[in-house]
Design a protein around this motif. Structure first.
Motif, PDB file in Angstrom:
ATOM      1  N   PHE A 129      39.389  49.600  45.325  1.00  0.00           N
ATOM      2  CA  PHE A 129      38.654  48.668  46.183  1.00  0.00           C
ATOM      3  C   PHE A 129      39.632  47.882  47.055  1.00  0.00           C
ATOM      4  CE2 PHE A 129      35.384  49.521  43.136  1.00  0.00           C
ATOM      5  CZ  PHE A 129      34.191  49.245  43.787  1.00  0.00           C
ATOM      6  N   PRO A 130      39.164  47.400  48.208  1.00  0.00           N
ATOM      7  CA  PRO A 130      39.996  46.445  48.952  1.00  0.00           C
ATOM      8  C   PRO A 130      40.202  45.185  48.125  1.00  0.00           C
ATOM      9  CG  PRO A 130      38.188  47.265  50.323  1.00  0.00           C
ATOM     10  CD  PRO A 130      37.914  47.724  48.918  1.00  0.00           C
ATOM     11  N   LEU A 131      41.401  44.610  48.224  1.00  0.00           N
ATOM     12  CA  LEU A 131      41.668  43.359  47.523  1.00  0.00           C
ATOM     13  C   LEU A 131      40.904  42.204  48.163  1.00  0.00           C
ATOM     14  CD1 LEU A 131      43.464  41.931  45.322  1.00  0.00           C
ATOM     15  CD2 LEU A 131      45.062  41.431  47.197  1.00  0.00           C
ATOM     16  N   LEU A 132      40.840  42.211  49.497  1.00  0.00           N
ATOM     17  CA  LEU A 132      40.264  41.108  50.252  1.00  0.00           C
ATOM     18  C   LEU A 132      39.207  41.623  51.221  1.00  0.00           C
ATOM     19  CD1 LEU A 132      43.679  39.445  51.229  1.00  0.00           C
ATOM     20  CD2 LEU A 132      42.199  38.754  49.342  1.00  0.00           C
ATOM     21  N   GLU A 133      38.267  40.781  51.547  1.00  0.00           N
ATOM     22  CA  GLU A 133      37.303  41.102  52.598  1.00  0.00           C
ATOM     23  C   GLU A 133      37.185  39.915  53.532  1.00  0.00           C
ATOM     24  OE1 GLU A 133      33.486  41.995  50.977  1.00  0.00           O
ATOM     25  OE2 GLU A 133      33.526  40.354  49.524  1.00  0.00           O
ATOM     26  N   LEU A 134      37.009  40.211  54.813  1.00  0.00           N
ATOM     27  CA  LEU A 134      36.988  39.178  55.841  1.00  0.00           C
ATOM     28  C   LEU A 134      35.587  38.609  56.003  1.00  0.00           C
ATOM     29  CD1 LEU A 134      38.697  37.752  58.053  1.00  0.00           C
ATOM     30  CD2 LEU A 134      37.887  39.520  59.645  1.00  0.00           C
ATOM     31  N   ASP A 135      35.489  37.292  55.936  1.00  0.00           N
ATOM     32  CA  ASP A 135      34.236  36.602  56.238  1.00  0.00           C
ATOM     33  C   ASP A 135      34.222  36.350  57.743  1.00  0.00           C
ATOM     34  OD1 ASP A 135      32.260  34.665  56.777  1.00  0.00           O
ATOM     35  OD2 ASP A 135      32.370  33.901  54.737  1.00  0.00           O
ATOM     36  N   GLU A 136      33.326  37.044  58.461  1.00  0.00           N
ATOM     37  CA  GLU A 136      33.323  36.968  59.919  1.00  0.00           C
ATOM     38  C   GLU A 136      32.987  35.575  60.420  1.00  0.00           C
ATOM     39  OE1 GLU A 136      30.845  40.016  61.507  1.00  0.00           O
ATOM     40  OE2 GLU A 136      32.067  41.647  60.693  1.00  0.00           O
ATOM     41  N   GLU A 137      32.166  34.837  59.668  1.00  0.00           N
ATOM     42  CA  GLU A 137      31.789  33.492  60.113  1.00  0.00           C
ATOM     43  C   GLU A 137      32.963  32.526  60.048  1.00  0.00           C
ATOM     44  OE1 GLU A 137      28.345  31.846  58.308  1.00  0.00           O
ATOM     45  OE2 GLU A 137      27.058  33.565  58.787  1.00  0.00           O
ATOM     46  N   SER A 138      33.665  32.527  58.918  1.00  0.00           N
ATOM     47  CA  SER A 138      34.769  31.577  58.751  1.00  0.00           C
ATOM     48  C   SER A 138      36.096  32.125  59.257  1.00  0.00           C
ATOM     49  CB  SER A 138      34.916  31.201  57.271  1.00  0.00           C
ATOM     50  OG  SER A 138      35.324  32.327  56.506  1.00  0.00           O
ATOM     51  N   GLY A 139      36.189  33.474  59.405  1.00  0.00           N
ATOM     52  CA  GLY A 139      37.446  34.089  59.810  1.00  0.00           C
ATOM     53  C   GLY A 139      38.478  34.105  58.698  1.00  0.00           C
ATOM     54  N   ARG A 140      38.048  33.787  57.452  1.00  0.00           N
ATOM     55  CA  ARG A 140      38.962  33.758  56.314  1.00  0.00           C
ATOM     56  C   ARG A 140      38.725  34.949  55.400  1.00  0.00           C
ATOM     57  NH1 ARG A 140      38.873  27.942  53.415  1.00  0.00           N
ATOM     58  NH2 ARG A 140      39.872  29.271  51.853  1.00  0.00           N
ATOM     59  N   TYR A 141      39.783  35.328  54.727  1.00  0.00           N
ATOM     60  CA  TYR A 141      39.658  36.387  53.729  1.00  0.00           C
ATOM     61  C   TYR A 141      39.201  35.800  52.397  1.00  0.00           C
ATOM     62  CZ  TYR A 141      41.716  40.051  56.602  1.00  0.00           C
ATOM     63  OH  TYR A 141      41.931  40.981  57.578  1.00  0.00           O
ATOM     64  N   HIS A 142      38.355  36.571  51.711  1.00  0.00           N
ATOM     65  CA  HIS A 142      37.890  36.203  50.379  1.00  0.00           C
ATOM     66  C   HIS A 142      38.207  37.350  49.426  1.00  0.00           C
ATOM     67  CE1 HIS A 142      35.615  32.623  51.638  1.00  0.00           C
ATOM     68  NE2 HIS A 142      35.363  33.311  52.745  1.00  0.00           N
ATOM     69  N   ALA A 143      38.385  37.026  48.165  1.00  0.00           N
ATOM     70  CA  ALA A 143      38.615  38.071  47.164  1.00  0.00           C
ATOM     71  C   ALA A 143      37.347  38.895  47.002  1.00  0.00           C
ATOM     72  CB  ALA A 143      39.003  37.442  45.834  1.00  0.00           C
ATOM     73  N   MET A 144      37.472  40.230  47.103  1.00  0.00           N
ATOM     74  CA  MET A 144      36.299  41.078  46.935  1.00  0.00           C
ATOM     75  C   MET A 144      35.762  40.978  45.520  1.00  0.00           C
ATOM     76  SD  MET A 144      35.633  45.089  47.823  1.00  0.00           S
ATOM     77  CE  MET A 144      35.001  44.807  49.473  1.00  0.00           C
ATOM     78  N   HIS A 145      36.631  40.871  44.542  1.00  0.00           N
ATOM     79  CA  HIS A 145      36.187  40.710  43.159  1.00  0.00           C
ATOM     80  C   HIS A 145      36.349  39.245  42.731  1.00  0.00           C
ATOM     81  CE1 HIS A 145      36.229  45.093  43.183  1.00  0.00           C
ATOM     82  NE2 HIS A 145      35.544  45.055  42.056  1.00  0.00           N
ATOM     83  N   HIS A 146      37.564  38.815  42.443  1.00  0.00           N
ATOM     84  CA  HIS A 146      37.830  37.411  42.148  1.00  0.00           C
ATOM     85  C   HIS A 146      39.320  37.156  42.379  1.00  0.00           C
ATOM     86  CE1 HIS A 146      39.471  38.867  38.391  1.00  0.00           C
ATOM     87  NE2 HIS A 146      38.293  39.334  38.014  1.00  0.00           N
TER      88      HIS A 146
END
Length: 583
Positions: A429-446
């Motif tokens: 899995f990707p480690l991170l995913e981009l939140d398009e609204e905030s422009g920040r990366y979030h952990a895909m799992h934790h």
């Protein structure tokens, strides 16, 4: 002693035995001189007979007053039944009653306590304690118990230790809203109910427990749907001194064990596919592989003609639907309307019929010749008699739309067989995913998921391409479990928090206890959590989890039986130093 036997165990070998039974009146049949009553408990049904010529007169008359769901105790003799019922284990016998004691009278229930009831879901949820008396619900709860016991047996035999972790914890960001609990003794401060025991199981590894598991309640304040509840149960597991392969082998073994012991099914092959392959081939990360209809990307053979819809699309992708070549125009139009629903969101759909003679008939014949359509068939794997359905648009969105169509068609075609089981692992899995609204990366799992060591150099320049040491087990199109190898050293965990946008102060405030623990010799560790509710439902051949939960909430998160959530008294609010201000 209220009973010497239960209502499901007596048979012809017990004839002439004096017995005492207790249970609920399922139904009665009064023929004037003879009265039959079906007595029910958790174990089954036994027929009682009250005979005017053989029964005590007082007992005979009292039996005529019995209503549905009365709780009674009877004493009598097991006799052979004249009209035998081969559909129940006790169908060869009945009880000639000599004594009758009404333990509790009952109101007429608001719906029939039968396998096929006349009660709708709302009324059955309001009177859930009555619904549990019905065989479908009762048997679902017994089935859940059986699965849980097999889980405990399997893990205990592998030296896993079951450890309870706290329910009143600190609120930490894990991807969903927390349920919070005010503390009376600590004014203005709150506990949170755990979304999972994640940090505690990691701390147990630091503590040297080595192999931990827990069948545990978890809580997430999310919008609900059929397969979600605000409180749910996980089979939560963690292991020390392991790599990904060790964990996959253990829990592949657990799944094999459950399928064999619960369903009598041997499954040898657990395919492993990458997240990228799953998304490209099935349009989602929890593919149902009981059937085909794999995606075929058609850009090369769809964007070279003057069809503007395809030419403007990032992705043109199709599936071959087996045997759908005989669909009528009305059926096809119905499917086009289906994909245009807001829940799916497609703007339209192109189709191509694969004729038995090897030719093709398409809704876009004006733009594409037989050679083009032949390439579509080759790429999607379509055969004569099949139908190719094609969607186009932004890549991720279009894959999601085609995935929804694939599952809908499989349901309509009867390809999602509940007694067929097709497990697989999705990895990388990707480690991170981009939140398009905030422009920040979030952990895909934790935030505690370990990146793959070979991708660490990408964190600075291409964080979206870093893969995680994470894995999901998928069964019949449902994610039943997921986990990862964890970060176990402070430096890497600090780096992870940095790329997730935490300041040092925020990271310390939220997770300082874990960072401190890592400094005292944390072993390499990883784990996995199975969703017990969903796992049990799938093994039970059902799509939803509610009937496998004793007292579920509705789609609004309410328990309509006890009317919760509810307001609390002003004096309680005052004790908690809370003021309610609803805007």
């Amino acid at each position: 002693m209220y009973r010497s036997h239960n209502c499901g165990e007596l048979n012809a070998s017990n004839i002439n035995t004096e017995v005492t039974l207790a249970g609920w009146v399922q139904k009665s049949r009064d023929k004037g001189f003879m009265n039959w009553v079906d007595l029910r408990d958790r174990y089954g049904i036994t027929q009682l007979i009250f005979d005017e010529s053989r029964s005590d007169k007082t007992v005979f008359e009292l039996a005529k007053t019995l209503g549905r769901e009365f709780v009674i105790q009877v004493k009598g003799t097991v006799i052979e039944r004249e009209a035998k019922n081969k559909n129940i284990p006790t169908g060869d016998i009945e009880i000639l009653v000599s004594e009758l004691n009404i333990l509790n009278a009952a109101l007429t229930p608001p719906f029939t306590i039968e396998d096929e009831t006349d009660g709708g879901e709302d009324i059955r949820m309001k009177y859930r304690y009555l619904d549990i008396r019905r065989n479908p619900v009762k048997n679902s709860l017994l089935f859940r118990h059986k699965v849980a016991m097999e889980v405990r047996k399997y893990l205990s035999d592998l030296d896993f230790c079951e450890v309870e972790t706290p329910y009143l914890i600190k609120s930490t960001p894990e991807g969903a809203r927390d349920f919070v609990v005010p503390s009376r003794m600590n004014e203005g401060q709150f506990y949170a109910l755990p979304q999972s025991p994640q940090t505690f199981k990691q701390l147990l590894m630091v503590g040297g427990m080595d192999k931990y598991f827990q069948i545990v309640k978890c809580f997430r304040d999310e919008d609900l749907r059929a397969d979600r509840q605000p409180e749910f149960t996980q089979i939560d597991c963690e292991m020390a001194f392991v790599e990904q392969e060790d964990i996959l082998n253990v829990f592949e073994g657990l799944t094999r064990h459950l399928l064999k012991e619960i369903k009598g099914i041997e499954v040898d092959k657990f395919p492993r596919i990458t997240y990228d392959y799953a998304m490209k081939t099935y349009g989602n990360d929890k593919p149902d592989i009981r059937f085909g209809m794999e995606f075929g990307e058609l850009n090369e053979f769809a964007q070279h003609k003057d069809f503007p819809v395809f030419n403007a699309a990032e992705l043109v992708v199709g599936i071959a639907v087996p045997g759908a070549g005989n669909y009528t125009r009305k059926e096809i139009d119905g499917l086009i309307d289906w994909v245009k629903r807001p829940q799916v969101g497609a703007s339209g759909m192109v189709y191509a019929k694969c004729n038995d003679d090897g030719t093709f008939k398409s809704s876009v014949d004006k733009f594409y010749d037989q050679d083009d359509l032949g390439q579509w068939a080759k790429i999607t794997g379509a055969k004569p008699g099949d139908m190719i359905f094609v969607l186009s648009g932004p890549a991720d969105k279009t894959r999601g739309q085609l995935s929804a169509l694939r599952m809908e068609l499989a349901t309509r075609l009867g390809l999602r067989k509940p007694e067929e089981f097709a497990p697989l692992w999705v990895v990388d899995f990707p480690l991170l995913e981009l939140d398009e609204e905030s422009g920040r990366y979030h952990a895909m799992h934790h935030p505690f998921t370990s990146p793959k060591p070979e991708d660490m150099h990408l964190l600075e320049t291409q964080p979206g391409k870093v893969r995680a040491n994470a894995y999901d087990m998928v069964l019949n199109g449902n994610e039943i479990g997921g986990g990862s190898i964890r970060i176990h050293d402070k430096a890497t965990q600090q780096l992870m928090f940095k790329y997730l946008g935490f300041t040092e102060e925020e990271a310390k405030a939220q997770f300082g206890f874990l960072m401190d623990a890592f400094q005292f010799g944390a072993p390499p560790h990883g784990g996995l959590a199975f969703g017990l509710d969903r796992l049990v439902a799938i093994l039970g051949g059902q799509e939803t989890i509610r009937d496998f939960i004793a007292f579920p909430k509705n789609n609004s998160g309410r328990d309509v039986m006890i009317d919760a959530p509810a307001t609390i008294d002003d004096s309680q609010l005052k004790e908690l130093h809370i003021k309610v201000d609803i805007v």
